[in-house]
Design an enzyme around this catalytic site. Structure first.
Site, short mmCIF file in Angstrom:
data_model
loop_
_atom_site.label_atom_id
_atom_site.label_comp_id
_atom_site.label_asym_id
_atom_site.label_seq_id
_atom_site.Cartn_x
_atom_site.Cartn_y
_atom_site.Cartn_z
N ASP A 1 -34.42 -9.44 37.65
CA ASP A 1 -33.29 -10.27 37.21
C ASP A 1 -32.84 -9.87 35.80
O ASP A 1 -31.83 -10.37 35.31
CB ASP A 1 -33.69 -11.75 37.22
CG ASP A 1 -32.84 -12.58 38.16
OD1 ASP A 1 -31.96 -12.00 38.82
OD2 ASP A 1 -33.05 -13.81 38.22
N GLN B 1 -35.90 -18.85 39.52
CA GLN B 1 -34.55 -19.38 39.69
C GLN B 1 -34.21 -20.37 38.58
O GLN B 1 -34.99 -21.28 38.29
CB GLN B 1 -34.43 -20.06 41.07
CG GLN B 1 -33.04 -20.55 41.41
CD GLN B 1 -32.02 -19.40 41.57
OE1 GLN B 1 -32.33 -18.37 42.14
NE2 GLN B 1 -30.82 -19.60 41.04
N LYS C 1 -31.07 -15.24 48.90
CA LYS C 1 -31.82 -14.05 48.46
C LYS C 1 -32.93 -13.72 49.45
O LYS C 1 -33.18 -12.55 49.78
CB LYS C 1 -32.39 -14.31 47.05
CG LYS C 1 -31.31 -14.40 45.99
CD LYS C 1 -31.81 -14.98 44.67
CE LYS C 1 -30.63 -15.23 43.73
NZ LYS C 1 -31.01 -15.89 42.46
#
Ligand code: NAD
Length: 290
Positions: free
Chosen positions: A121, A98, A54
């Site tokens: 996200d 994450q 990312k």
């Protein structure tokens, strides 16, 4: 093999080139550089690989990328403080934490804390709820990538029978909500581990999406002739090879179109994270989303 291969890697390259242009234009016209912060707790090797991917993708697109690495024994309070600081950080437009977090940490309060205008996200339950009531803000990156693959291949979902195998909050559930939005208009069935006669349910599908995390789950006898098959699954064989949930060789003989693993949905997931970060940067400055 008869199926058309839907090449997610090639599509990702095209979409990222467009995003890079959009970022350059945003900088030139508004002096704005989109910024993404990725928070990684601990040293899980797979998570390190994902965050690294990312980070590189963000930099390649001309965005600010900040990686925040916290020790394995970070407390819930300290993690939430880091997220709160990012919420207030003007340079940052998108925040991702994450997953999975180490066992002693609870992801839910952390996700609920992420500012709604930085929730790239789309894991804040409010963001998921907005989608569920048909008024979405951000789309989860993996299902968003699936939509882009279908759109690019000109596979119309209006009135189509779509079967999604998997009901997770990361993939199956948001994808079902996206596909039933007005304008996409699919008839969606969400199958899961308690579904009776999965093969019969799958055979109904014009578009079959496998997102179960079970290698080789979808076989040729479960696929209607000419159906589109999207394989979200990522599984490692004992030899370390990456394979999907679909028996690719067998299903490609029956399907009309199919995504490979690797090179299908995976590259589009990171791409849609960039797209969401770009959209967040625009919306936060009162500019149109796209
Ligand atoms: P998850 O474990 O949270 O959910 C799996 C779902 O599949 C559950 O709803 C479960 O009921 C269902 N399921 C499992 N086995 C089944 C079976 N035999 N029959 C019917 N249903 C079954 O997983 P997830 O986070 O949604 O991820 C699913 C897969 O997608 C995993 O392989 C994951 O690695 C992969 N994934 C890939 C990407 C990508 O970018 N390519 C992104 C996210 C997830």
């Amino acid at each position: 093999m008869s199926a058309r291969i839907l090449d997610g890697k090639e599509l990702a390259t095209r979409v990222r080139a467009r995003i890079t242009d959009d970022v350059a234009r945003l900088r030139a016209e508004h002096d704005v550089v989109p910024g993404l912060a990725a928070v990684l707790v601990g040293s899980d090797p797979a998570s390190q690989v994902y965050v690294g991917m990312k980070h590189r993708a963000c930099e390649a697109a001309g965005m600010v990328s900040r990686q925040i690495e916290l020790a394995e024994d970070t407390s819930q309070e300290d993690l939430e403080r880091v997220v709160s600081e990012l919420n207030d950080d003007e340079e940052i437009d998108g925040i991702l934490v994450q997953l999975p977090l180490p066992d002693h940490l609870d992801p839910q309060p952390v996700q609920e804390l992420i500012s709604l205008d930085k929730d790239v996200d789309a894991l804040n339950p409010y963001t998921a709820g907005r989608l569920a009531v048909g008024d979405p803000t951000f789309f989860s990156c993996t299902p968003y990538g699936v939509l882009e693959i279908l759109a690019d291949a000109e596979i119309d979902t209006a009135g189509a029978e779509v079967v999604i195998v998997g009901r997770s909050n990361l993939v199956g559930r948001p994808l079902s909500n996206m596909l039933t939005l007005k304008g996409r208009d699919a008839t969606v069935t969400v199958a899961h581990s308690r579904t009776r006669d999965l093969a019969a349910v799958c055979r109904r599908a014009d578009v079959l999406v496998a997102a179960a995390g079970s290698a080789g789950l979808v076989t040729a006898d479960m696929v209607r002739e000419g159906a589109t098959v999207i394989d979200v699954g990522t599984n490692r064989t004992d030899e370390g090879k990456l394979i999907g949930d679909v028996d690719f060789d067998g299903v490609a003989e029956v399907a009309g179109a199919i995504t490979p693993v690797p090179g299908g949905v995976g590259p589009m997931t990171v791409t849609m994270l960039l797209q969401n970060t770009l959209e967040a940067a625009r919306v936060r400055r009162g500019l149109p989303r796209r």
